[in-house]
Write an enzyme that holds these catalytic residues in place. Structure first.
Site, PDB file in Angstrom:
ATOM      1  N   LEU A  15       0.819  -1.220   0.000  1.00  0.00           N
ATOM      2  CA  LEU A  15       0.000   0.000   0.000  1.00  0.00           C
ATOM      3  C   LEU A  15       0.850   1.265   0.000  1.00  0.00           C
ATOM      4  CD1 LEU A  15      -2.951  -0.847   2.419  1.00  0.00           C
ATOM      5  CD2 LEU A  15      -2.979  -0.676  -0.064  1.00  0.00           C
ATOM      6  N   LYS A  16       2.123   1.107   0.281  1.00  0.00           N
ATOM      7  CA  LYS A  16       3.050   2.257   0.317  1.00  0.00           C
ATOM      8  C   LYS A  16       2.431   3.468   1.006  1.00  0.00           C
ATOM      9  CE  LYS A  16       6.065   1.136  -3.538  1.00  0.00           C
ATOM     10  NZ  LYS A  16       5.343   0.116  -4.306  1.00  0.00           N
ATOM     11  N   THR A  40      -3.188   9.073  10.209  1.00  0.00           N
ATOM     12  CA  THR A  40      -3.781   8.417   9.034  1.00  0.00           C
ATOM     13  C   THR A  40      -3.108   7.077   8.750  1.00  0.00           C
ATOM     14  OG1 THR A  40      -4.305  10.591   8.160  1.00  0.00           O
ATOM     15  CG2 THR A  40      -4.396   8.766   6.596  1.00  0.00           C
ATOM     16  N   ARG A  52      15.524  -8.122 -12.827  1.00  0.00           N
ATOM     17  CA  ARG A  52      15.324  -8.521 -14.223  1.00  0.00           C
ATOM     18  C   ARG A  52      16.177  -9.742 -14.559  1.00  0.00           C
ATOM     19  NH1 ARG A  52      11.758  -5.815 -13.576  1.00  0.00           N
ATOM     20  NH2 ARG A  52      10.860  -4.102 -14.759  1.00  0.00           N
ATOM     21  N   GLN A  61      12.038   0.795 -14.584  1.00  0.00           N
ATOM     22  CA  GLN A  61      12.957   0.677 -13.459  1.00  0.00           C
ATOM     23  C   GLN A  61      14.333   1.244 -13.821  1.00  0.00           C
ATOM     24  OE1 GLN A  61      11.934  -0.108 -10.643  1.00  0.00           O
ATOM     25  NE2 GLN A  61      10.554  -1.865 -10.599  1.00  0.00           N
ATOM     26  N   GLY A  78       7.963  -8.770 -10.862  1.00  0.00           N
ATOM     27  CA  GLY A  78       6.664  -8.604 -11.505  1.00  0.00           C
ATOM     28  C   GLY A  78       6.694  -9.056 -12.944  1.00  0.00           C
ATOM     29  N   ARG A  79       6.881  -8.092 -13.827  1.00  0.00           N
ATOM     30  CA  ARG A  79       6.686  -8.344 -15.255  1.00  0.00           C
ATOM     31  C   ARG A  79       7.483  -9.511 -15.831  1.00  0.00           C
ATOM     32  NH1 ARG A  79       6.970  -1.957 -16.151  1.00  0.00           N
ATOM     33  NH2 ARG A  79       8.108  -2.251 -14.216  1.00  0.00           N
TER      34      ARG A  79
HETATM   35  O1  C5P Z   1       7.424  -5.518 -12.974  1.00  0.00           O
HETATM   36  P1  C5P Z   1       8.478  -5.217 -11.946  1.00  0.00           P
HETATM   37  O2  C5P Z   1       9.326  -6.420 -11.603  1.00  0.00           O
HETATM   38  O3  C5P Z   1       9.293  -3.997 -12.300  1.00  0.00           O
HETATM   39  O4  C5P Z   1       7.630  -4.870 -10.631  1.00  0.00           O
HETATM   40  C1  C5P Z   1       8.209  -4.392  -9.477  1.00  0.00           C
HETATM   41  C2  C5P Z   1       7.161  -4.239  -8.409  1.00  0.00           C
HETATM   42  O5  C5P Z   1       7.785  -3.774  -7.227  1.00  0.00           O
HETATM   43  C3  C5P Z   1       6.032  -3.267  -8.704  1.00  0.00           C
HETATM   44  O6  C5P Z   1       4.846  -3.849  -8.177  1.00  0.00           O
HETATM   45  C4  C5P Z   1       6.390  -2.014  -7.948  1.00  0.00           C
HETATM   46  O7  C5P Z   1       5.241  -1.331  -7.490  1.00  0.00           O
HETATM   47  C5  C5P Z   1       7.176  -2.572  -6.770  1.00  0.00           C
HETATM   48  N1  C5P Z   1       8.182  -1.683  -6.165  1.00  0.00           N
HETATM   49  C6  C5P Z   1       9.241  -1.157  -6.865  1.00  0.00           C
HETATM   50  N2  C5P Z   1      10.152  -0.342  -6.261  1.00  0.00           N
HETATM   51  C7  C5P Z   1      10.034  -0.064  -4.945  1.00  0.00           C
HETATM   52  C8  C5P Z   1       8.984  -0.624  -4.222  1.00  0.00           C
HETATM   53  C9  C5P Z   1       8.085  -1.447  -4.859  1.00  0.00           C
HETATM   54  O8  C5P Z   1       9.370  -1.447  -8.061  1.00  0.00           O
HETATM   55  N3  C5P Z   1      10.939   0.663  -4.345  1.00  0.00           N
END
Ligand code: C5P
Length: 224
Positions: A62-63, A70, A175, A183, A203-204
């Site tokens: 949720l960062k 809050t 990656r 990134q 992620g991707r």
């Molecule tokens: O697709 P990818 O591998 O770039 O996804 C990275 C994930 O990590 C994303 O969900 C992004 O919101 C999260 N993230 C990031 N950098 C941060 C914290 C979280 O890329 N410092």
């Protein structure tokens, strides 16, 4: 041998895609957790889906970045979801981190340092006068003061961060297959673990295209 720990970034608002990610990343070589972020948790059915998910390691990304009251109230509001990990930006300030930690209970509170999509040029643009490494280290000291359970930084900073921070280190910006996309501070999974990361966020490279094939590619890459 200890299994490598991977959080799969489930960046989608589609329940069917999440179900596919969970099914197709299943394997006995890696410990898999699922990172559900702003996109999914703000989608119409995302919260309901998560509230029913059982026996999974869940990271709610949720960062949080707000005033102490809050941040604490938000953590209280999501307690029913029983997530294992939750993120808060360290730039929310020490009082907000302490307030969040006080209420988080069993949820592991992760401090986010400098986003992996930012480089020195971008930091200058925002108005910071420290470079990435110095700012990350500075923020890690705050994470220590607030007794946070984990931090997020890029794998490029892990070696430095490990000298100061003795709890879990989680690294996105990973990656093993594709280009960097948005990134800036990236490393391969192999390099990230070699530097000492505890968990990688991917992620991707896992979720785009053939997820089963990508998962096997990752396992092969780690066994090189
Ligand atoms: O697709 P990818 O591998 O770039 O996804 C990275 C994930 O990590 C994303 O969900 C992004 O919101 C999260 N993230 C990031 N950098 C941060 C914290 C979280 O890329 N410092």
């Amino acid at each position: 041998m200890k299994k490598s720990k991977i959080f799969v970034a489930c960046d989608t608002s589609k329940i069917s895609k999440i179900e596919k990610i969970i099914k197709d990343t299943k394997n006995n070589k890696l410990t898999i957790g699922y990172k559900l972020g702003l996109e999914f948790l703000n989608s119409k059915n995302g919260r309901i889906f998560l509230s029913k998910l059982r026996n999974k390691i869940i990271f709610a990304d949720l960062k949080l970045n707000d005033i102490p009251n809050t941040c604490a109230a938000t953590i209280k509001a999501i307690k029913d979801l029983r997530v294992n990990y939750l993120t808060i930006h360290i730039s929310s300030g020490l009082d907000a981190l302490k307030a969040a930690k006080k209420i988080s209970g069993k949820i592991k509170l992760i401090g986010v340092t400098v986003l992996t999509s930012l480089d020195n040029k971008a930091l200058k643009e925002i108005g910071f006068n420290k470079d990435v490494k110095k700012l990350v280290l500075h923020q890690v000291k705050l994470a220590n003061k607030a007794k946070l359970d984990a931090i997020v930084c890029s794998a490029q900073e892990v070696k430095l961060v490990k000298k100061l921070f003795k709890r879990e280190i989680i690294t996105p910006g990973i990656r093993f297959k594709s280009k960097t996309n948005d990134q800036k501070r990236v490393l391969t999974p192999y390099e990230a673990y070699a530097n000492g990361a505890d968990w990688l966020v991917i992620g991707r490279d896992l979720t785009r295209g053939n997820i089963k094939k990508n998962t096997q590619l990752l396992i092969d890459h780690l066994n090189q």
